[in-house]
Structure formats: C-alpha cells, structure tokens
Design an enzyme around this catalytic site. Structure first.
Site, PDB file in Angstrom:
ATOM      1  CG  HIS A  48      -1.399   6.098  -0.315  1.00 34.84           C
ATOM      2  ND1 HIS A  48      -0.501   5.996  -1.355  1.00 34.84           N
ATOM      3  CD2 HIS A  48      -1.778   7.390  -0.272  1.00 34.84           C
ATOM      4  CE1 HIS A  48      -0.366   7.175  -1.928  1.00 34.84           C
ATOM      5  NE2 HIS A  48      -1.125   8.035  -1.295  1.00 34.84           N
ATOM      6  CB  THR A  49      -1.164   0.668   4.195  1.00 36.55           C
ATOM      7  OG1 THR A  49      -1.820   0.276   2.983  1.00 36.55           O
ATOM      8  CG2 THR A  49      -1.774  -0.066   5.365  1.00 36.55           C
ATOM      9  CB  CYS A 105       1.040 -21.781   5.508  1.00 35.05           C
ATOM     10  SG  CYS A 105       1.606 -20.099   5.838  1.00 35.05           S
ATOM     11  CB  CYS A 113       0.941 -16.723   7.278  1.00 33.30           C
ATOM     12  SG  CYS A 113       1.900 -17.569   8.563  1.00 33.30           S
ATOM     13  CB  CYS A 177       3.713  -3.094   0.170  1.00 33.44           C
ATOM     14  SG  CYS A 177       1.938  -2.915   0.438  1.00 33.44           S
TER      15      CYS A 177
HETATM   16  N1  LIG Z   1      -4.856  -4.922  -0.144  1.00 32.45           N
HETATM   17  C1  LIG Z   1      -3.559  -4.740  -0.049  1.00 32.45           C
HETATM   18  O1  LIG Z   1      -2.798  -5.690   0.168  1.00 32.45           O
HETATM   19  C2  LIG Z   1      -2.979  -3.389  -0.222  1.00 32.45           C
HETATM   20  C3  LIG Z   1      -3.787  -2.285  -0.264  1.00 32.45           C
HETATM   21  N2  LIG Z   1      -3.255  -1.033  -0.437  1.00 32.45           N
HETATM   22  C4  LIG Z   1      -4.205   0.080  -0.498  1.00 32.45           C
HETATM   23  O2  LIG Z   1      -4.432   0.363  -1.866  1.00 32.45           O
HETATM   24  C5  LIG Z   1      -4.894   1.691  -2.008  1.00 32.45           C
HETATM   25  C6  LIG Z   1      -4.169   2.391  -3.133  1.00 32.45           C
HETATM   26  O3  LIG Z   1      -2.828   2.593  -2.813  1.00 32.45           O
HETATM   27  P1  LIG Z   1      -1.917   3.573  -3.715  1.00 32.45           P
HETATM   28  O4  LIG Z   1      -2.011   3.198  -5.140  1.00 32.45           O
HETATM   29  O5  LIG Z   1      -0.591   3.612  -3.084  1.00 32.45           O
HETATM   30  O6  LIG Z   1      -2.705   4.945  -3.477  1.00 32.45           O
HETATM   31  P2  LIG Z   1      -2.717   6.333  -4.255  1.00 32.45           P
HETATM   32  O7  LIG Z   1      -3.295   7.320  -3.297  1.00 32.45           O
HETATM   33  O8  LIG Z   1      -1.398   6.602  -4.855  1.00 32.45           O
HETATM   34  O9  LIG Z   1      -3.728   6.120  -5.459  1.00 32.45           O
HETATM   35  C7  LIG Z   1      -5.096   6.309  -5.340  1.00 32.45           C
HETATM   36  C8  LIG Z   1      -5.611   6.917  -6.644  1.00 32.45           C
HETATM   37  O10 LIG Z   1      -7.028   6.990  -6.548  1.00 32.45           O
HETATM   38  C9  LIG Z   1      -7.469   8.213  -7.098  1.00 32.45           C
HETATM   39  N3  LIG Z   1      -8.792   8.496  -6.514  1.00 32.45           N
HETATM   40  C10 LIG Z   1      -9.077   9.003  -5.290  1.00 32.45           C
HETATM   41  N4  LIG Z   1     -10.405   9.084  -5.117  1.00 32.45           N
HETATM   42  C11 LIG Z   1     -10.973   8.611  -6.252  1.00 32.45           C
HETATM   43  C12 LIG Z   1     -12.327   8.417  -6.688  1.00 32.45           C
HETATM   44  N5  LIG Z   1     -13.358   8.725  -5.899  1.00 32.45           N
HETATM   45  N6  LIG Z   1     -12.530   7.886  -7.907  1.00 32.45           N
HETATM   46  C13 LIG Z   1     -11.485   7.573  -8.734  1.00 32.45           C
HETATM   47  N7  LIG Z   1     -10.191   7.740  -8.377  1.00 32.45           N
HETATM   48  C14 LIG Z   1      -9.937   8.233  -7.150  1.00 32.45           C
HETATM   49  C15 LIG Z   1      -6.382   9.206  -6.762  1.00 32.45           C
HETATM   50  O11 LIG Z   1      -6.411  10.327  -7.634  1.00 32.45           O
HETATM   51  C16 LIG Z   1      -5.129   8.347  -6.923  1.00 32.45           C
HETATM   52  O12 LIG Z   1      -4.629   8.421  -8.245  1.00 32.45           O
HETATM   53  C17 LIG Z   1      -4.725   2.323  -0.619  1.00 32.45           C
HETATM   54  O13 LIG Z   1      -5.996   2.278   0.026  1.00 32.45           O
HETATM   55  C18 LIG Z   1      -3.754   1.396   0.075  1.00 32.45           C
HETATM   56  O14 LIG Z   1      -3.882   1.460   1.479  1.00 32.45           O
HETATM   57  C19 LIG Z   1      -1.919  -0.847  -0.652  1.00 32.45           C
HETATM   58  C20 LIG Z   1      -1.083  -1.908  -0.639  1.00 32.45           C
HETATM   59  C21 LIG Z   1      -1.531  -3.257  -0.337  1.00 32.45           C
HETATM   60  N1  LIG Z   2      -5.071  -2.920  10.243  1.00 35.23           N
HETATM   61  C1  LIG Z   2      -5.802  -2.628   9.065  1.00 35.23           C
HETATM   62  C2  LIG Z   2      -5.525  -3.682   8.032  1.00 35.23           C
HETATM   63  C3  LIG Z   2      -5.469  -3.055   6.707  1.00 35.23           C
HETATM   64  C4  LIG Z   2      -5.242  -4.070   5.620  1.00 35.23           C
HETATM   65  O1  LIG Z   2      -6.178  -4.604   5.084  1.00 35.23           O
HETATM   66  N2  LIG Z   2      -3.996  -4.317   5.262  1.00 35.23           N
HETATM   67  C5  LIG Z   2      -3.670  -5.102   4.095  1.00 35.23           C
HETATM   68  C6  LIG Z   2      -2.362  -4.704   3.633  1.00 35.23           C
HETATM   69  S1  LIG Z   2      -2.306  -3.019   3.180  1.00 35.23           S
HETATM   70  C7  LIG Z   2      -0.741  -2.795   2.745  1.00 35.23           C
HETATM   71  O2  LIG Z   2      -0.350  -1.736   2.424  1.00 35.23           O
HETATM   72  C8  LIG Z   2      -3.594  -6.575   4.364  1.00 35.23           C
HETATM   73  O3  LIG Z   2      -2.829  -7.296   3.754  1.00 35.23           O
HETATM   74  N3  LIG Z   2      -4.385  -7.094   5.226  1.00 35.23           N
HETATM   75  C9  LIG Z   2      -4.338  -8.447   5.645  1.00 35.23           C
HETATM   76  C10 LIG Z   2      -3.845  -8.530   7.055  1.00 35.23           C
HETATM   77  O4  LIG Z   2      -3.622  -9.638   7.538  1.00 35.23           O
HETATM   78  O5  LIG Z   2      -3.679  -7.472   7.665  1.00 35.23           O
HETATM   79  C11 LIG Z   2      -7.292  -2.521   9.329  1.00 35.23           C
HETATM   80  O6  LIG Z   2      -7.766  -3.197  10.230  1.00 35.23           O
HETATM   81  O7  LIG Z   2      -7.920  -1.757   8.598  1.00 35.23           O
HETATM   82 ZN   LIG Z   3       1.569  -1.128   1.659  1.00 31.69          ZN
HETATM   83 ZN   LIG Z   4       1.468 -19.839   8.153  1.00 34.84          ZN
END
Ligand SMILES: NC(=O)C1=CN([C@@H]2O[C@H](COP(=O)(O)OP(=O)(O)OC[C@H]3O[C@@H](n4cnc5c(N)ncnc54)[C@H](O)[C@@H]3O)[C@@H](O)[C@H]2O)C=CC1
Ligand SMILES: N[C@@H](CCC(=O)N[C@@H](CSC=O)C(=O)NCC(=O)O)C(=O)O
Ligand SMILES: [Zn+2]
Ligand SMILES: [Zn+2]
Length: 379
Positions: A48-49, A105, A113, A177
């Site tokens: 979704h990102t 790191c 990193c 991811c």
């Molecule tokens: N922090 C990180 O490192 C990462 C963050 N992400 C982020 O994580 C989030 C989720 O990713 P996915 O699971 O792939 O997304 P997804 O879209 O598959 O899942 C989101 C779920 O939330 C539900 N939803 C939507 N609005 C809602 C509400 N108001 N209340 C309750 N449920 C609700 C949807 O029905 C869906 O089942 C995205 O924002 C993505 O960008 C993804 C990968 C890494």
């Molecule tokens: N460019 C975006 C950054 C969004 C974000 O927080 N990305 C996550 C990964 S989401 C993966 O699907 C993250 O790991 N952030 C740390 C980083 O170093 O980017 C924004 O500014 O919103």
């Molecule tokens: Zn991702």
């Molecule tokens: Zn590093």
C-alpha cells in the site's frame, strides 16, 4: 550474453505522474557504480505504500519514478568494492538499509540506517546523486532505494539481503516489507509478552502479520478491528480470536475495546494509516502501561493528536519502520524461518499476475479480497 558493465534495456512500469496509470516502458538501466548492485528482479509484490506514493500524498514522492519495494531477485552484477554479494546470489532488496557503520546502526537502539537515506529520499544513488534509470536520456527517479517494478534495478550494497538460494523467490519477495513489518512490530517494537491482550486495527497484510506475531508471542486475546466484517474469516487463520467492526457500535471504538477488556488492551497496533484510528488505538490501551504502535503510513499534512493526559497516565505511543528488523542481518533469518515453516508467507498471497498487468494489480489492491498480489516480472 554477458551484461556486466553494459547498459541493460528492459521493461519497467513507470509512474509518469501521480495517479495516472503506470506505463510499461523500455528503460535503460546503467551498470552499478562503486558500492552498488544491479539485480534482476524476478518477482515483486505491491504494497500500500507504493499506492500511497503514486497517489501524490507522499511528501517524498517524485515523478517520473519506478515504484516497488517488496521483491526478490538474482544479482546480475556488482560495482567496485562490493564484497558481500556476487552475481548469481539470490537476494531481497531492502528499502531500509543496514550499513553497520553509521550512528544509527551502531546505536543498538534502532533498525534505521543513515548511510543512504538522504539519497533514497530524493530518488537518486548516493555516489553521484544521479539515477541509474533513464528513457532515451531522460532520468527516471528511484523509489525507496529499491524500484522493483523494473526487470532490472540498481540498489546500494547496504540495501541487499543475501538469502537461501533454495527459497522460492515468488514467495519470499513478501519478506521485503509487509510481513516482517507486522511480525517485527510485535516482537521488536512492542515486545508483546505471553498472556497479553492485543488489539489490531486494520486486517490487511500488515495487520494479519501483527496477529500472527502476537499469536506466536503467546497473546491471550487478539482482537481484530476492521470496517470490513468479511476480514474476520481470514483473520482467524492468522490468530485473531475476536472481531469488532466499529460500524456496529454507536460508542467510540476505543470505549468499545475498553469495555470489552476490563480497562483496555495491553498492546494495540494501527495498521491502516488513519490518524483518527491512531488516536483510538492509543486510547483503547490500559491505563498505566498500555502501549500503542503506529505502523500505518498517513498522508502528507496529517497529524496525530490526543489529550496529553493519556500519556501522563502511563500509555505509551510508539511507531515502527520495517518492524524494527535490521534488514541485511535479519531478512535472511526470516527467510530461514519461512523455510522451516515457522512463519507464514504463502497465505498472504491472494493474486498472481505479470508486470504487464500491474495496473490491474493496483485495482485489485483496493478490493477487500486482496492481501498481496505478486507480479512475475519476466513473463
Ligand atoms: N511502518 C512500516 O514500516 C510499514 C507501513 N505500512 C503501512 O501499513 C498500512 C497497512 O498496510 P496493508 O496491510 O498492506 O493495508 P491494507 O489496505 O491491506 O489493510 C488496511 C485494512 O484496514 C481496514 N480499514 C480501513 N479503514 C479502517 C478504519 N477506519 N477502521 C478499521 N479498519 C479500517 C481495511 O478494511 C483493510 O482491511 C499502510 O498504511 C501501509 O502503507 C506498510 C508496510 C510497512
Ligand atoms: N516518504 C514517506 C515515508 C513513509 C514511511 O513511513 N515509510 C515507512 C515504510 S512503509 C513501507 O511500506 C518507513 O519505513 N519509514 C522509515 C523511512 O526511513 O522512510 C513519507 O514521508 O510519508
Ligand atoms: Zn511496503
Ligand atoms: Zn547504517
């Protein structure tokens, strides 16, 4: 034919503008420079990102670019000074680098990193601040240091995890991811203990991986919260024990959860990217110790808020990137866990298409039945 040192022309999905359909183009991919690795991408999933940046809501979004960051492939060639991988190695590109030398790191406190982040944030390579992608001389920006929606990509060597060559690339691409993010949010960021009550807001891939991680950690109750009630059936297979749809209640969802749990949950995870839900996820936590982890990515301009009293009275608000996993060190470990059947991966793959069908794959992502769609890059 040996391609080492040559420009490779291959197919890639180019995002020319925010929200406009991706276009499959012939792209020139320059050879890797010092400290860089050129990878033949075999399989990539959509996250979704990618959709978030494509939508134009990412403050770091640059166009034209090649999106994609959840992939697996084989090293085609390496630049000068690259020692940890060689042509033929099976690898997962890692958007979160790990140089093992920078302040981050070496801190022992974070998986972030600092080595290449400034360059990856502006869509270029660190060496010369230029892109390795072009179309007839026009540069195309990199994305998240990975750009896996291309048959070949160039990444920094600190952004490559070498993995077991026996592992199926069409599956383990997911370990780039979403799945590690959910598991790591539980294991590394929150450090959920056995017996805990956990709430997971959003039951997409990331939320389901949180549930899987919480089950493995021995959580006693795992309460899934989603506005789509159809999600519960699948979620049970990942460890969710109870389900709440906020639409079925007149009370705010945080109050519903507090009432259900004798004062609040021990841990909550926001896996949506909605700032109102982030607040609810914090406020459904138990007074004195409840911890809420923000995993979802919210659009540019969005801000979180709550009464400071929520924190004064002991709730803790945290966030996680890539689930706190150190990418180069721990992605191979996750692959090994998958090979030993200790973590799920196949179960998150609901669709399989080809690179040429990428726009259809993005359409599918917005349908409730799609978790991860894996694209085969060379069909
Ligand atoms: N922090 C990180 O490192 C990462 C963050 N992400 C982020 O994580 C989030 C989720 O990713 P996915 O699971 O792939 O997304 P997804 O879209 O598959 O899942 C989101 C779920 O939330 C539900 N939803 C939507 N609005 C809602 C509400 N108001 N209340 C309750 N449920 C609700 C949807 O029905 C869906 O089942 C995205 O924002 C993505 O960008 C993804 C990968 C890494
Ligand atoms: N460019 C975006 C950054 C969004 C974000 O927080 N990305 C996550 C990964 S989401 C993966 O699907 C993250 O790991 N952030 C740390 C980083 O170093 O980017 C924004 O500014 O919103
Ligand atoms: Zn991702
Ligand atoms: Zn590093």
């Amino acid at each position: 034919m040996a391609t080492q040192g040559q420009v490779i022309t291959c197919k890639a999905a180019v995002a020319w503008e925010a929200n406009k359909p991706l276009v499959i183009e012939d792209v020139q991919v320059a050879p890797p420079q010092a400290g860089e690795v050129r990878i033949k991408i075999l399989f990539t999933a959509l996250c979704h990102t990618d959709a978030y940046t494509w939508s134009g809501k990412d403050p770091e979004g640059l166009f034209p670019c090649i999106l994609g960051h959840e992939a697996a492939g084989i090293v085609e060639s390496v630049g000068e000074g690259v020692t940890e991988v060689q042509p033929g190695d099976h690898v997962i590109p890692c958007y979160q680098a790990e140089c093992r030398e920078c302040k981050f790191c070496k801190s022992g406190k974070t998986n972030l990193c600092g080595k290449v982040r400034a360059a990856t944030g502006v869509g270029v390579m660190m060496n010369d601040k230029k892109s390795r992608f072009s179309i007839n001389g026009k540069p195309i920006y990199h994305f998240m240091g990975t750009s896996t929606f291309s048959q070949y990509t160039v990444v920094h060597d600190v952004s490559v995890a070498k993995v077991d060559p026996q592992a199926p690339l069409e599956k383990i691409c997911l370990l780039g991811c979403g799945v590690p993010t959910g598991l790591g949010a539980v294991w590394n960021t929150a450090k959920v203990e056995a017996g805990s009550i956990v709430a997971v807001f959003g039951l997409g891939t990331v939320g389901l991986a949180v549930a899987e991680g919480a089950k493995a950690a021995g959580a006693s109750r795992i309460i899934g919260v989603d506005i789509d009630s159809k999600k519960y059936d699948t979620a049970k297979n990942f460890g969710v024990t109870e389900f709440v749809n906020p639409k079925d209640h007149d009370k705010p969802i945080q109050q519903v959860l507090v009432d259900l749990t004798d004062g609040g949950v021990d841990y909550s995870f926001e896996c949506i990217g909605n700032v109102s839900v982030m607040r609810a996820a914090l406020e459904c936590c138990h007074k004195g110790w409840g911890t809420s982890v923000i995993v979802g990515v919210a659009a540019s301009g969005q801000e979180i808020s709550t009464r400071p009293f929520q924190l004064v009275t002991g709730r803790v608000w945290k966030g996680t990137a890539f689930g706190g996993f150190k990418s180069r060190s721990q992605v191979p470990w996750l692959v090994d866990k998958y090979m030993k059947k200790e973590i799920k991966v196949d179960e998150y793959i609901t669709h399989e298409l080809t690179l040429g069908e990428i726009n259809k794959a993005f359409d599918l992502m917005h349908e409730g039945g799609c978790l991860r769609c894996v694209l085969s890059m060379h069909e």
